[in-house]
Write a protein that holds these residues in place. Structure first.
Motif, PDB file in Angstrom:
ATOM      1  N   LEU A 113       0.809  -1.212   0.000  1.00  0.00           N
ATOM      2  CA  LEU A 113       0.000   0.000   0.000  1.00  0.00           C
ATOM      3  C   LEU A 113       0.852   1.277   0.000  1.00  0.00           C
ATOM      4  O   LEU A 113       0.335   2.355  -0.264  1.00  0.00           O
ATOM      5  CB  LEU A 113      -0.934   0.011   1.211  1.00  0.00           C
ATOM      6  CG  LEU A 113      -1.983  -1.099   1.230  1.00  0.00           C
ATOM      7  CD1 LEU A 113      -2.712  -1.118   2.561  1.00  0.00           C
ATOM      8  CD2 LEU A 113      -2.954  -0.952   0.064  1.00  0.00           C
ATOM      9  N   LYS A 114       2.147   1.131   0.257  1.00  0.00           N
ATOM     10  CA  LYS A 114       3.060   2.288   0.281  1.00  0.00           C
ATOM     11  C   LYS A 114       3.976   2.338  -0.945  1.00  0.00           C
ATOM     12  O   LYS A 114       4.790   3.244  -1.055  1.00  0.00           O
ATOM     13  CB  LYS A 114       3.890   2.247   1.558  1.00  0.00           C
ATOM     14  CG  LYS A 114       3.054   2.352   2.825  1.00  0.00           C
ATOM     15  CD  LYS A 114       3.916   2.183   4.067  1.00  0.00           C
ATOM     16  CE  LYS A 114       3.098   2.234   5.322  1.00  0.00           C
ATOM     17  NZ  LYS A 114       2.533   0.954   5.712  1.00  0.00           N
ATOM     18  N   THR A 115       3.840   1.371  -1.854  1.00  0.00           N
ATOM     19  CA  THR A 115       4.717   1.341  -3.024  1.00  0.00           C
ATOM     20  C   THR A 115       4.282   2.360  -4.078  1.00  0.00           C
ATOM     21  O   THR A 115       3.118   2.775  -4.117  1.00  0.00           O
ATOM     22  CB  THR A 115       4.719  -0.056  -3.683  1.00  0.00           C
ATOM     23  OG1 THR A 115       3.403  -0.326  -4.194  1.00  0.00           O
ATOM     24  CG2 THR A 115       5.174  -1.139  -2.714  1.00  0.00           C
ATOM     25  N   ASP A 116       5.223   2.733  -4.938  1.00  0.00           N
ATOM     26  CA  ASP A 116       4.899   3.620  -6.052  1.00  0.00           C
ATOM     27  C   ASP A 116       3.896   2.979  -7.002  1.00  0.00           C
ATOM     28  O   ASP A 116       3.046   3.660  -7.560  1.00  0.00           O
ATOM     29  CB  ASP A 116       6.159   4.013  -6.829  1.00  0.00           C
ATOM     30  CG  ASP A 116       7.002   5.041  -6.091  1.00  0.00           C
ATOM     31  OD1 ASP A 116       6.486   5.697  -5.159  1.00  0.00           O
ATOM     32  OD2 ASP A 116       8.185   5.186  -6.451  1.00  0.00           O
ATOM     33  N   LEU A 117       3.990   1.658  -7.189  1.00  0.00           N
ATOM     34  CA  LEU A 117       3.047   0.968  -8.078  1.00  0.00           C
ATOM     35  C   LEU A 117       1.612   1.205  -7.593  1.00  0.00           C
ATOM     36  O   LEU A 117       0.728   1.506  -8.398  1.00  0.00           O
ATOM     37  CB  LEU A 117       3.338  -0.531  -8.132  1.00  0.00           C
ATOM     38  CG  LEU A 117       2.377  -1.362  -8.984  1.00  0.00           C
ATOM     39  CD1 LEU A 117       2.456  -0.964 -10.452  1.00  0.00           C
ATOM     40  CD2 LEU A 117       2.646  -2.840  -8.821  1.00  0.00           C
ATOM     41  N   PHE A 118       1.401   1.122  -6.286  1.00  0.00           N
ATOM     42  CA  PHE A 118       0.057   1.337  -5.763  1.00  0.00           C
ATOM     43  C   PHE A 118      -0.292   2.825  -5.699  1.00  0.00           C
ATOM     44  O   PHE A 118      -1.301   3.253  -6.249  1.00  0.00           O
ATOM     45  CB  PHE A 118      -0.098   0.693  -4.378  1.00  0.00           C
ATOM     46  CG  PHE A 118      -1.485   0.831  -3.830  1.00  0.00           C
ATOM     47  CD1 PHE A 118      -2.522   0.064  -4.330  1.00  0.00           C
ATOM     48  CD2 PHE A 118      -1.771   1.745  -2.836  1.00  0.00           C
ATOM     49  CE1 PHE A 118      -3.821   0.208  -3.847  1.00  0.00           C
ATOM     50  CE2 PHE A 118      -3.061   1.898  -2.332  1.00  0.00           C
ATOM     51  CZ  PHE A 118      -4.080   1.121  -2.850  1.00  0.00           C
ATOM     52  N   THR A 119       0.520   3.614  -5.020  1.00  0.00           N
ATOM     53  CA  THR A 119       0.163   5.015  -4.756  1.00  0.00           C
ATOM     54  C   THR A 119       0.188   5.890  -6.001  1.00  0.00           C
ATOM     55  O   THR A 119      -0.704   6.712  -6.195  1.00  0.00           O
ATOM     56  CB  THR A 119       1.072   5.635  -3.685  1.00  0.00           C
ATOM     57  OG1 THR A 119       2.431   5.609  -4.135  1.00  0.00           O
ATOM     58  CG2 THR A 119       0.946   4.901  -2.369  1.00  0.00           C
ATOM     59  N   ALA A 120       1.203   5.724  -6.836  1.00  0.00           N
ATOM     60  CA  ALA A 120       1.341   6.601  -8.005  1.00  0.00           C
ATOM     61  C   ALA A 120       0.620   6.056  -9.235  1.00  0.00           C
ATOM     62  O   ALA A 120       0.052   6.837  -9.999  1.00  0.00           O
ATOM     63  CB  ALA A 120       2.824   6.814  -8.325  1.00  0.00           C
ATOM     64  N   ASP A 121       0.645   4.755  -9.414  1.00  0.00           N
ATOM     65  CA  ASP A 121       0.086   4.177 -10.638  1.00  0.00           C
ATOM     66  C   ASP A 121      -1.374   3.753 -10.481  1.00  0.00           C
ATOM     67  O   ASP A 121      -2.261   4.290 -11.137  1.00  0.00           O
ATOM     68  CB  ASP A 121       0.929   2.987 -11.101  1.00  0.00           C
ATOM     69  CG  ASP A 121       2.352   3.376 -11.467  1.00  0.00           C
ATOM     70  OD1 ASP A 121       2.582   4.554 -11.815  1.00  0.00           O
ATOM     71  OD2 ASP A 121       3.244   2.512 -11.401  1.00  0.00           O
ATOM     72  N   VAL A 122      -1.629   2.784  -9.613  1.00  0.00           N
ATOM     73  CA  VAL A 122      -2.979   2.220  -9.476  1.00  0.00           C
ATOM     74  C   VAL A 122      -3.971   3.261  -8.956  1.00  0.00           C
ATOM     75  O   VAL A 122      -5.042   3.465  -9.542  1.00  0.00           O
ATOM     76  CB  VAL A 122      -2.963   0.966  -8.577  1.00  0.00           C
ATOM     77  CG1 VAL A 122      -4.372   0.463  -8.329  1.00  0.00           C
ATOM     78  CG2 VAL A 122      -2.094  -0.118  -9.194  1.00  0.00           C
ATOM     79  N   VAL A 123      -3.630   3.925  -7.861  1.00  0.00           N
ATOM     80  CA  VAL A 123      -4.558   4.895  -7.268  1.00  0.00           C
ATOM     81  C   VAL A 123      -4.838   6.040  -8.243  1.00  0.00           C
ATOM     82  O   VAL A 123      -5.992   6.438  -8.430  1.00  0.00           O
ATOM     83  CB  VAL A 123      -4.013   5.433  -5.924  1.00  0.00           C
ATOM     84  CG1 VAL A 123      -4.842   6.596  -5.428  1.00  0.00           C
ATOM     85  CG2 VAL A 123      -3.983   4.316  -4.893  1.00  0.00           C
ATOM     86  N   THR A 124      -3.802   6.546  -8.884  1.00  0.00           N
ATOM     87  CA  THR A 124      -3.978   7.641  -9.844  1.00  0.00           C
ATOM     88  C   THR A 124      -4.859   7.220 -11.005  1.00  0.00           C
ATOM     89  O   THR A 124      -5.734   7.976 -11.432  1.00  0.00           O
ATOM     90  CB  THR A 124      -2.604   8.124 -10.354  1.00  0.00           C
ATOM     91  OG1 THR A 124      -1.839   8.585  -9.226  1.00  0.00           O
ATOM     92  CG2 THR A 124      -2.744   9.237 -11.361  1.00  0.00           C
ATOM     93  N   ALA A 125      -4.665   6.013 -11.511  1.00  0.00           N
ATOM     94  CA  ALA A 125      -5.447   5.530 -12.651  1.00  0.00           C
ATOM     95  C   ALA A 125      -6.908   5.278 -12.274  1.00  0.00           C
ATOM     96  O   ALA A 125      -7.810   5.503 -13.093  1.00  0.00           O
ATOM     97  CB  ALA A 125      -4.821   4.259 -13.213  1.00  0.00           C
ATOM     98  N   LEU A 126      -7.163   4.817 -11.049  1.00  0.00           N
ATOM     99  CA  LEU A 126      -8.533   4.503 -10.629  1.00  0.00           C
ATOM    100  C   LEU A 126      -9.323   5.715 -10.145  1.00  0.00           C
ATOM    101  O   LEU A 126     -10.556   5.711 -10.190  1.00  0.00           O
ATOM    102  CB  LEU A 126      -8.520   3.464  -9.506  1.00  0.00           C
ATOM    103  CG  LEU A 126      -8.289   2.027  -9.908  1.00  0.00           C
ATOM    104  CD1 LEU A 126      -8.188   1.150  -8.675  1.00  0.00           C
ATOM    105  CD2 LEU A 126      -9.387   1.524 -10.833  1.00  0.00           C
ATOM    106  N   LYS A 127      -8.638   6.736  -9.671  1.00  0.00           N
ATOM    107  CA  LYS A 127      -9.296   7.872  -9.028  1.00  0.00           C
ATOM    108  C   LYS A 127     -10.471   8.459  -9.819  1.00  0.00           C
ATOM    109  O   LYS A 127     -11.524   8.730  -9.240  1.00  0.00           O
ATOM    110  CB  LYS A 127      -8.267   8.958  -8.715  1.00  0.00           C
ATOM    111  CG  LYS A 127      -8.731   9.955  -7.712  1.00  0.00           C
ATOM    112  CD  LYS A 127      -7.583  10.844  -7.272  1.00  0.00           C
ATOM    113  CE  LYS A 127      -7.999  11.593  -6.038  1.00  0.00           C
ATOM    114  NZ  LYS A 127      -6.904  12.321  -5.442  1.00  0.00           N
ATOM    115  N   PRO A 128     -10.367   8.650 -11.142  1.00  0.00           N
ATOM    116  CA  PRO A 128     -11.498   9.238 -11.879  1.00  0.00           C
ATOM    117  C   PRO A 128     -12.764   8.371 -11.884  1.00  0.00           C
ATOM    118  O   PRO A 128     -13.846   8.865 -12.169  1.00  0.00           O
ATOM    119  CB  PRO A 128     -10.966   9.387 -13.305  1.00  0.00           C
ATOM    120  CG  PRO A 128      -9.499   9.253 -13.225  1.00  0.00           C
ATOM    121  CD  PRO A 128      -9.208   8.452 -12.001  1.00  0.00           C
TER     122      PRO A 128
END
Length: 93
Positions: A64-79
């Motif tokens: 949950l603290k990795t760049d893959l999760f925070t920068a990639d997955v969360v950013t892509a899902l947010k909209p």
């Protein structure tokens, strides 16, 4: 086995796009995240769940603290999110 369950409120109209995010990041998750064993997309009428399998609870929490999760997955899902995700970690008995 430990499971990281992330429940997402996503309207039916946005689910195909959200599923695309899941598909895009499934392989990088399995190939690069320590302890990652599985990743499944569960679609229900009321929500969408992503179930991640890990060796340990520490590895699930660390993801949950990795760049893959925070920068990639969360950013892509947010909209596509209608509410904040519900994140839980479970230990299989």
């Amino acid at each position: 086995m430990v499971y990281l369950q992330i429940t997402l409120k996503i309207s039916p109209a946005n689910r195909p796009a959200a599923a695309g995010v899941y598909q895009r990041y499934k392989a990088p998750f399995l190939e690069t995240i320590a302890g990652a064993k599985s990743k499944e997309l569960l679609v229900r009428d009321e929500d969408v769940q992503v179930l991640h399998g890990f060796d340990t609870a520490q590895q699930a929490s660390a993801y949950l603290k990795t760049d893959l999760f925070t920068a990639d997955v969360v950013t892509a899902l947010k909209p596509f999110l209608d509410a904040a995700p519900d994140v839980r970690i479970y230990q299989a008995a």
